[in-house]
Design a protein around this motif. Structure first.
Motif, PDB file in Angstrom:
ATOM      1  N   LEU A 627     -32.580  26.625 -10.172  1.00 52.19           N
ATOM      2  CA  LEU A 627     -34.209  25.646  -9.937  1.00 52.19           C
ATOM      3  C   LEU A 627     -34.969  25.978 -10.937  1.00 52.19           C
ATOM      4  CD1 LEU A 627     -34.647  24.418  -6.961  1.00 52.19           C
ATOM      5  CD2 LEU A 627     -33.228  23.620  -8.183  1.00 52.19           C
ATOM      6  N   GLY A 628     -35.125  27.339 -10.928  1.00 52.41           N
ATOM      7  CA  GLY A 628     -35.891  27.786 -11.932  1.00 52.41           C
ATOM      8  C   GLY A 628     -35.592  28.081 -13.263  1.00 52.41           C
ATOM      9  N   THR A 629     -34.663  28.363 -13.735  1.00 53.73           N
ATOM     10  CA  THR A 629     -33.255  28.794 -15.126  1.00 53.73           C
ATOM     11  C   THR A 629     -33.066  27.052 -15.417  1.00 53.73           C
ATOM     12  OG1 THR A 629     -32.025  30.122 -14.182  1.00 53.73           O
ATOM     13  CG2 THR A 629     -31.290  28.628 -15.598  1.00 53.73           C
ATOM     14  N   ALA A 630     -33.477  25.634 -14.919  1.00 48.50           N
ATOM     15  CA  ALA A 630     -33.167  24.283 -14.973  1.00 48.50           C
ATOM     16  C   ALA A 630     -34.431  24.531 -15.415  1.00 48.50           C
ATOM     17  CB  ALA A 630     -32.429  23.685 -13.599  1.00 48.50           C
ATOM     18  N   VAL A 631     -35.606  23.980 -14.735  1.00 50.78           N
ATOM     19  CA  VAL A 631     -37.403  23.976 -15.095  1.00 50.78           C
ATOM     20  C   VAL A 631     -36.948  24.193 -16.774  1.00 50.78           C
ATOM     21  CG1 VAL A 631     -39.342  24.105 -14.773  1.00 50.78           C
ATOM     22  CG2 VAL A 631     -37.183  23.191 -12.721  1.00 50.78           C
ATOM     23  N   ARG A 632     -36.895  25.990 -16.727  1.00 51.41           N
ATOM     24  CA  ARG A 632     -36.960  26.610 -17.695  1.00 51.41           C
ATOM     25  C   ARG A 632     -36.624  26.045 -19.363  1.00 51.41           C
ATOM     26  NH1 ARG A 632     -35.347  31.179 -16.123  1.00 51.41           N
ATOM     27  NH2 ARG A 632     -33.624  31.685 -18.002  1.00 51.41           N
ATOM     28  N   ARG A 633     -34.937  25.509 -19.009  1.00 51.56           N
ATOM     29  CA  ARG A 633     -35.048  25.039 -19.988  1.00 51.56           C
ATOM     30  C   ARG A 633     -34.730  23.567 -20.698  1.00 51.56           C
ATOM     31  NH1 ARG A 633     -28.185  26.718 -18.228  1.00 51.56           N
ATOM     32  NH2 ARG A 633     -28.652  28.730 -18.535  1.00 51.56           N
ATOM     33  N   SER A 634     -35.746  22.778 -19.731  1.00 55.28           N
ATOM     34  CA  SER A 634     -36.335  21.641 -19.691  1.00 55.28           C
ATOM     35  C   SER A 634     -37.482  22.452 -20.691  1.00 55.28           C
ATOM     36  CB  SER A 634     -36.360  20.920 -18.866  1.00 55.28           C
ATOM     37  OG  SER A 634     -36.965  21.555 -18.179  1.00 55.28           O
ATOM     38  N   GLN A 635     -38.491  23.104 -20.713  1.00 54.88           N
ATOM     39  CA  GLN A 635     -39.176  23.051 -21.224  1.00 54.88           C
ATOM     40  C   GLN A 635     -38.983  23.747 -22.694  1.00 54.88           C
ATOM     41  OE1 GLN A 635     -41.788  22.538 -19.978  1.00 54.88           O
ATOM     42  NE2 GLN A 635     -40.965  21.835 -18.720  1.00 54.88           N
ATOM     43  N   THR A 636     -38.517  22.660 -23.549  1.00 50.68           N
ATOM     44  CA  THR A 636     -38.668  23.004 -25.083  1.00 50.68           C
ATOM     45  C   THR A 636     -39.317  23.487 -26.184  1.00 50.68           C
ATOM     46  OG1 THR A 636     -37.986  21.144 -25.720  1.00 50.68           O
ATOM     47  CG2 THR A 636     -35.852  22.094 -24.243  1.00 50.68           C
ATOM     48  N   GLY A 637     -41.022  22.499 -25.543  1.00 50.04           N
ATOM     49  CA  GLY A 637     -41.623  22.456 -26.830  1.00 50.04           C
ATOM     50  C   GLY A 637     -41.927  21.596 -27.493  1.00 50.04           C
ATOM     51  N   VAL A 639     -42.078  17.797 -29.231  1.00 48.92           N
ATOM     52  CA  VAL A 639     -42.901  17.005 -28.462  1.00 48.92           C
ATOM     53  C   VAL A 639     -42.215  15.662 -27.506  1.00 48.92           C
ATOM     54  CG1 VAL A 639     -44.791  14.939 -28.484  1.00 48.92           C
ATOM     55  CG2 VAL A 639     -45.174  17.260 -29.514  1.00 48.92           C
ATOM     56  N   GLN A 640     -41.633  15.159 -29.282  1.00 48.01           N
ATOM     57  CA  GLN A 640     -41.229  13.977 -28.749  1.00 48.01           C
ATOM     58  C   GLN A 640     -39.372  13.830 -27.957  1.00 48.01           C
ATOM     59  OE1 GLN A 640     -38.545  14.127 -32.820  1.00 48.01           O
ATOM     60  NE2 GLN A 640     -40.308  13.588 -33.793  1.00 48.01           N
ATOM     61  N   THR A 641     -39.800  15.070 -27.060  1.00 47.70           N
ATOM     62  CA  THR A 641     -38.070  15.468 -25.646  1.00 47.70           C
ATOM     63  C   THR A 641     -39.021  15.044 -25.280  1.00 47.70           C
ATOM     64  OG1 THR A 641     -37.066  16.963 -27.160  1.00 47.70           O
ATOM     65  CG2 THR A 641     -37.325  16.667 -24.547  1.00 47.70           C
ATOM     66  N   TYR A 642     -40.186  15.240 -25.123  1.00 46.56           N
ATOM     67  CA  TYR A 642     -41.085  15.103 -24.039  1.00 46.56           C
ATOM     68  C   TYR A 642     -41.457  13.491 -23.618  1.00 46.56           C
ATOM     69  CZ  TYR A 642     -42.062  19.897 -23.916  1.00 46.56           C
ATOM     70  OH  TYR A 642     -41.563  21.388 -23.360  1.00 46.56           O
ATOM     71  N   VAL A 643     -42.236  12.845 -25.568  1.00 52.27           N
ATOM     72  CA  VAL A 643     -42.401  11.743 -25.182  1.00 52.27           C
ATOM     73  C   VAL A 643     -41.568  10.771 -24.701  1.00 52.27           C
ATOM     74  CG1 VAL A 643     -43.140   9.682 -26.285  1.00 52.27           C
ATOM     75  CG2 VAL A 643     -43.522  11.627 -27.019  1.00 52.27           C
ATOM     76  N   SER A 644     -39.701  10.865 -24.996  1.00 48.99           N
ATOM     77  CA  SER A 644     -38.824  10.632 -25.286  1.00 48.99           C
ATOM     78  C   SER A 644     -38.578  10.765 -23.573  1.00 48.99           C
ATOM     79  CB  SER A 644     -37.533  11.060 -25.195  1.00 48.99           C
ATOM     80  OG  SER A 644     -37.835  10.765 -26.776  1.00 48.99           O
ATOM     81  N   ALA A 645     -38.862  11.540 -22.173  1.00 49.08           N
ATOM     82  CA  ALA A 645     -38.435  11.291 -20.956  1.00 49.08           C
ATOM     83  C   ALA A 645     -39.636  11.053 -20.054  1.00 49.08           C
ATOM     84  CB  ALA A 645     -38.493  12.990 -20.614  1.00 49.08           C
TER      85      ALA A 645
END
Length: 664
Positions: A627-637, A639-645
């Motif tokens: 789970l930690g690995t999955a969450v870590r990979r979602s933190q790309t930095g 902004v467009q990815t965060y807004v899209s999500a």
């Protein structure tokens, strides 16, 4: 200086010598031998002074509370009666002889400093057991002796035999010490004190509520410490240690502690007739079984080890018929001649150039090479076989006499059944003892084995000690049975006509039959060449034994060896010989009943730990890691990815709300 102060110094001096020896062993090796010998000799002198002042009169008692416990108090107490005074002298004498002897026997041993310190500590612990008046303090000395025996038996730790023997001695004695500890606590709870005098007072007034379970629990510890059936199997294996250690353990310390303990608390055991019968049966089986086993052994030290087991059986037999005077009398006599036997065996081993093993089938022409050992061992063997006028005759006759008194109804201290059991077993053992003593003498000094290399004369310190111990072995019994009643309970310890004739007659029969068997087998095998193993009826087994011995004893690697075909033990025991030589396979029984189930249980636990518990632990840690690995990979930095999500999540929530509203 008061008697109490002298008594405190007796165990203290060897203890201080042990500490100083350990501290100075490497930095000042020149002080090691004086620190080993002088404190022990001083303790012997002080023990003799304490005995002279006590004089067999009123017991010397002194106590101070060690620490408040809130319930049963523990006290540093002394209780020195005639028994304690004389046993302490024996301990000091044997320990002093062993320390002096060891300066020659182990003169080239690099581990001599630690050895000498452990012997001093061993001596101090036994003296503490002898003098103390509090059972918890006694337990301290009891357990210190156990750990000292572990290290001393394993002195030659380079050999697998010594390592296994030390571990076996420790575990078997601890097996008995667990119920022993429970019994001590139960006894103190019933009596309200660990003080020996208060416990005996409680027993005398009938205040002991559970005498039978307490006595049986205590007997378990005694069986382990004093090598009585069924916990005797450690003692023959303990011969892997240095021979002076064997003398110390067998003559005056560890195995004597159990007998002394029962003697000191005998009224506790007499309060239960069931416990006395159990003690009698234990003594009888021990005496007879050890006598048969001794008659089949080839190693001279194992013969003496089984001999010790049997002689301790005589002592416990005397206790089983309610006479501690006879038991301690035999303890004193046995301590002198058994120490002499082991130290003489050490001279034989030293002459042969090996550390521990002395197979009698290898011995030849020793009478002329080591005359001191020959003559002194002859004296000791005659004492062991209870031939008059040697000391063993008087002390063994004291045991037979008290058993006869119980059988004939002259005393009510023990049930008649216990008297019959002890008397019959003791008479049978008298035959066996004389038989294996004669066999040992014949094979050791008149054997036809291969002649070992001559390693020259033994150090003077070794031979002088033999003659010192020969004096009590020869002369102790003649006057002791007249003097000791005044030091003990006042009961007559003199030999009686019936048991003297029976005991001596049976001993002579055992010796004569063994000699005749030896002459017969010698005549039959006179033309058998040395080393012709195949000519022996157990040729294959003998060859395997010879190869095994040669593998562990390089000193004998160049000697043609075969078990002596003139061994009378094989003829006398017949088909029983193989079983007696293996100690009647009691170790195999214990292995099947206890060792293998424990090993199987340990294997199961290991499997469950590795395959079940560790799998669960690894799985429990893997899920959060994934789970930690999955969450870590979602933190790309990005902004467009965060807004899209965020927009995608908003759309999903909106659709879910609409669906819920429509469904409502």
């Amino acid at each position: 200086m008061t008697t109490t102060t002298l008594a405190v110094l007796v165990p203290l001096l060897p203890f201080l010598g042990a500490v100083a020896g350990l501290l100075l062993g490497r930095t000042a090796p020149g002080f090691v031998r004086p620190l080993a010998v002088l404190p022990t000799l001083a303790a012997l002198v002080l023990a003799a002074l304490v005995a002279a002042r006590q004089g067999g009169g009123a017991a010397v008692d002194a106590a101070t509370e060690l620490t408040p416990t809130g319930s049963v108090p523990i006290e540093l107490a002394l209780h020195i009666d005639g028994f304690a005074a004389l046993v302490a002298v024996l301990v000091g004498l044997v320990a002093s002889c062993v320390q002096i002897y060891s300066t020659g026997y182990l003169r080239d041993d690099p581990r001599y400093p630690s050895y000498a310190a452990l012997v001093s500590l061993f001596t101090s612990a036994m003296l503490l057991v002898v003098y103390t008046g509090d059972l918890m303090v006694l337990l301290v000395g009891w357990e210190v002796m156990g750990i000292c025996s572990y290290f001393l038996v394993g002195h030659y730790w380079e050999t697998s035999q010594a390592r296994a023997a030390s571990l076996k001695a420790f575990l078997v004695t601890k097996l008995g010490d667990v119920p022993f500890l429970i019994g001590l606590f139960a006894l103190a709870t019933d009596a309200g004190s660990f003080r020996i005098t208060r416990i005996l007072g409680t027993v005398a007034s009938g205040g002991l509520d559970h005498p039978t379970p307490i006595a049986l629990l205590l007997l378990a510890g005694v069986a382990g410490k004093s090598a009585q059936f069924p916990l005797h199997t450690w003692l023959p294996d303990a011969m892997a240690g240095p021979t002076p250690v064997s003398a110390l353990i067998h003559a005056a310390t560890m195995v004597a502690a159990g007998v002394y303990f029962i003697a000191r608390l005998l009224p506790v055991f007499e309060a239960s007739q069931a416990a006395m019968v159990v003690l009698a049966v234990m003594a009888a089986v021990t005496m007879a079984g050890s006598g048969l086993a001794a008659l089949a052994q080839d190693d001279i030290k194992r013969v003496l080890a089984y001999s010790t087991i049997g002689q301790l059986g005589y002592m416990t037999g005397a206790l089983a018929v309610g006479d501690r005077g006879a038991a301690v009398f035999h303890l004193l006599s046995h301590g002198a001649f058994k120490a002499l036997l082991f130290l003489a065996a050490g001279v034989i081993i030293h002459a042969a150039g090996t550390n521990s093993l002395a197979a009698m089938s290898r011995m030849r022409n020793l009478r002329d090479r080591i005359p001191d050992a020959y003559w002194t061992m002859t004296v000791a063997l005659l004492a062991l076989a209870a031939i008059p006028p040697f000391s063993g005759f008087f002390s063994k006759e004291a045991v037979l006499g008290v058993a006869e008194h119980v059988v004939t109804g002259h005393t009510e201290h023990a049930p008649a059944a216990a008297g019959w059991i002890v008397l019959v077993a003791a008479l049978l053992t008298a035959v066996l003892t004389a038989a294996y003593a004669t066999r040992l003498w014949l094979l050791a000094f008149r054997g036809r084995g291969a002649e070992a290399p001559d390693h020259g004369r033994q150090p003077l310190t070794m031979t002088v000690v033999l003659w010192v111990l020969a004096v009590p072995s020869l002369a102790l019994g003649g006057f002791a049975f007249r003097v000791l009643p005044d030091w003990f309970d006042g009961r007559d310890l003199g030999p009686t006509l019936t048991t003297s004739v029976l005991g001596t007659g049976l001993a002579l029969v055992g010796g004569i039959v063994t000699y005749a068997a030896w002459r017969h087998t010698t005549a039959l095998t006179a033309r058998v060449p040395l080393g012709a193993v195949a000519a022996h009826p157990e040729g294959d087994a003998a060859r395997v034994e010879a190869e095994a011995i040669a593998a562990h004893e390089p000193a004998y690697g160049d000697i043609a060896y075969a078990p002596d075909p003139a061994d009378p033990g094989r003829l006398l025991l017949g088909p029983l010989h193989r079983h007696a030589a293996a100690g009647f396979h009691l170790d195999a029984v214990y292995t099947a009943l206890f060792v293998r189930p424990v090993q199987a249980g340990a294997s199961l636990v290991r499997f469950l730990d590795r395959e079940v518990v560790e799998t669960y632990v690894r799985g429990a840690g893997a899920l959060p890691r994934w789970l930690g690995t999955a969450v870590r990979r979602s933190q790309t930095g990005n902004v467009q990815t965060y807004v899209s999500a965020l927009l995608a999540g908003t759309v999903v929530l909106a659709v879910a709300v609409v669906l819920v509203a429509t469904g409502a």
